[in-house]
Write an enzyme that holds these catalytic residues in place. Structure first.
Site, PDB file in Angstrom:
ATOM      1  N   CYS A   1      -3.692  -1.044  -2.498  1.00  0.00           N
ATOM      2  CA  CYS A   1      -3.903   0.368  -2.823  1.00  0.00           C
ATOM      3  C   CYS A   1      -4.654   0.440  -4.153  1.00  0.00           C
ATOM      4  O   CYS A   1      -4.178  -0.092  -5.165  1.00  0.00           O
ATOM      5  CB  CYS A   1      -2.529   1.020  -2.948  1.00  0.00           C
TER       6      CYS A   1
ATOM      7  N   CYS B   1     -10.714   3.207  -1.786  1.00  0.00           N
ATOM      8  CA  CYS B   1      -9.374   3.584  -1.322  1.00  0.00           C
ATOM      9  C   CYS B   1      -9.169   2.854  -0.001  1.00  0.00           C
ATOM     10  O   CYS B   1     -10.049   2.892   0.871  1.00  0.00           O
ATOM     11  CB  CYS B   1      -9.285   5.091  -1.117  1.00  0.00           C
TER      12      CYS B   1
ATOM     13  N   ASP C   1       0.858  -1.195   0.000  1.00  0.00           N
ATOM     14  CA  ASP C   1       0.000   0.000   0.000  1.00  0.00           C
ATOM     15  C   ASP C   1       0.891   1.241   0.000  1.00  0.00           C
ATOM     16  O   ASP C   1       2.070   1.165   0.357  1.00  0.00           O
ATOM     17  CB  ASP C   1      -0.933   0.023   1.221  1.00  0.00           C
TER      18      ASP C   1
ATOM     19  N   THR D   1      -5.233   3.016  -6.032  1.00  0.00           N
ATOM     20  CA  THR D   1      -4.533   3.871  -6.991  1.00  0.00           C
ATOM     21  C   THR D   1      -3.462   3.057  -7.701  1.00  0.00           C
ATOM     22  O   THR D   1      -3.355   3.076  -8.932  1.00  0.00           O
ATOM     23  CB  THR D   1      -3.875   5.055  -6.240  1.00  0.00           C
TER      24      THR D   1
HETATM   25  N1  DGL Z   1      -4.537   3.922  -0.220  1.00  0.00           N
HETATM   26  C1  DGL Z   1      -4.540   4.353  -1.555  1.00  0.00           C
HETATM   27  C2  DGL Z   1      -5.693   3.799  -2.349  1.00  0.00           C
HETATM   28  O1  DGL Z   1      -6.274   2.791  -1.973  1.00  0.00           O
HETATM   29  C3  DGL Z   1      -4.453   5.802  -1.821  1.00  0.00           C
HETATM   30  C4  DGL Z   1      -3.699   6.646  -0.894  1.00  0.00           C
HETATM   31  C5  DGL Z   1      -2.782   7.581  -1.611  1.00  0.00           C
HETATM   32  O2  DGL Z   1      -3.230   8.558  -2.225  1.00  0.00           O
HETATM   33  O3  DGL Z   1      -1.602   7.276  -1.555  1.00  0.00           O
HETATM   34  O4  DGL Z   1      -6.029   4.337  -3.377  1.00  0.00           O
END
Ligand code: DGL
Length: 261
Positions: free
Chosen positions: A70, A184, A7, A72
């Protein structure tokens, strides 16, 4: 061998915690790229490079399987790592993203209107939209809400402030959505406040409640992987930058006292 979690920060710890609770017979390693958080507004190439570094680290820790917890990073890299990196370097190992299992779970609730709240990068990648369009028999209209302001608040433990900002954004932008997907890993921390606020009017999908079942199912179908996994529920955490307040935060995310290596 172990199961690894990648993550951009601490958010994915809640997902690792939920998986370890369901599958305590394995060992787990976590890589949180706190030095480079947030990923949510970084360019695609940088996210790919940083995610690959984390995946390589987890492979060196003897992880057979890495979950990119994560959204993203999943949206931007999971398929590319599978296609461009694994086959040449680690043909026996697996990297799994978090977006497709979330969409599968969403389909279960058979909604026609869904709102996705996620980072700017996840929204801009249109990964959820594209995966939805390619999945069979689903007629869903998806409203995407980019909420980059929430991650830094959650990472600092400002759960109340993050929850009320999320509620405002959902009320203003989600229209009549029947389901809100918390897209997220960090937003797992605000699910309770959102459920209390919206009650039964909106179904809130949180990935710490989705991934354990999906992974367990995957391992049942892939005996060639599950038979190589070992352990007894040990969890190690590696952070690329370790601020003093992270120990407390890790306790909140993982439950109990926890120190990173
Ligand atoms: N935890 C990340 C996600 O699931 C995003 C956090 C970030 O912007 O680094 O998208």
């Amino acid at each position: 061998m172990k199961i690894g979690f990648f993550d951009s920060g601490l958010g994915g710890l809640t997902i690792m915690k939920a998986v370890a609770a369901m599958l305590p017979q394995f060992d787990y390693a976590y890589y949180g790229d706190t030095a480079n958080l947030p990923y949510g507004d970084k360019p695609e190439e940088e996210i790919y490079r940083l995610t690959l570094e984390g995946v390589k680290y987890l492979f060196e820790q003897d992880c057979l399987l890495v979950i990119i917890a994560c959204n993203t990073a999943s949206a931007e890299t999971a398929r590319r790592i599978q296609n461009e990196f694994l086959s040449d370097n680690y043909p026996e190992r697996k990297v799994l993203g978090i977006v497709v299992p979330t969409i599968e779970m969403m389909k279960y609730t058979t909604p026609t209107t869904v709102a996705l709240i996620a980072t700017k990068r996840t929204v801009e990648s249109n990964k959820y939209l594209n995966e939805l369009e390619t999945s069979n028999n689903v007629m869903v209209s998806l409203t995407q809400i980019a909420a980059p302001e929430l991650v830094p608040l959650i990472e600092m433990g400002e759960i109340e402030a993050a929850s009320s900002q999320a509620i405002n954004r959902i009320e203003a932008e989600a229209g009549e959505s029947e389901v809100v997907v918390l897209g997220c890993s960090h937003y797992t921390q605000i699910k309770t406040a959102l459920r209390e606020h919206f009650g039964e009017s909106i179904i809130i999908l949180s990935q710490d409640e989705i991934i354990p079942d999906k992974l367990s199912n995957y391992l049942d179908r892939h005996q060639e992987i599950s038979e190589k996994l070992t352990g007894e529920g040990a969890r190690t955490v590696h952070l690329t930058e370790h601020r003093p307040d992270y120990d407390h935060q890790m306790g909140v995310f993982l439950g109990g006292v926890f120190m990173a290596d």
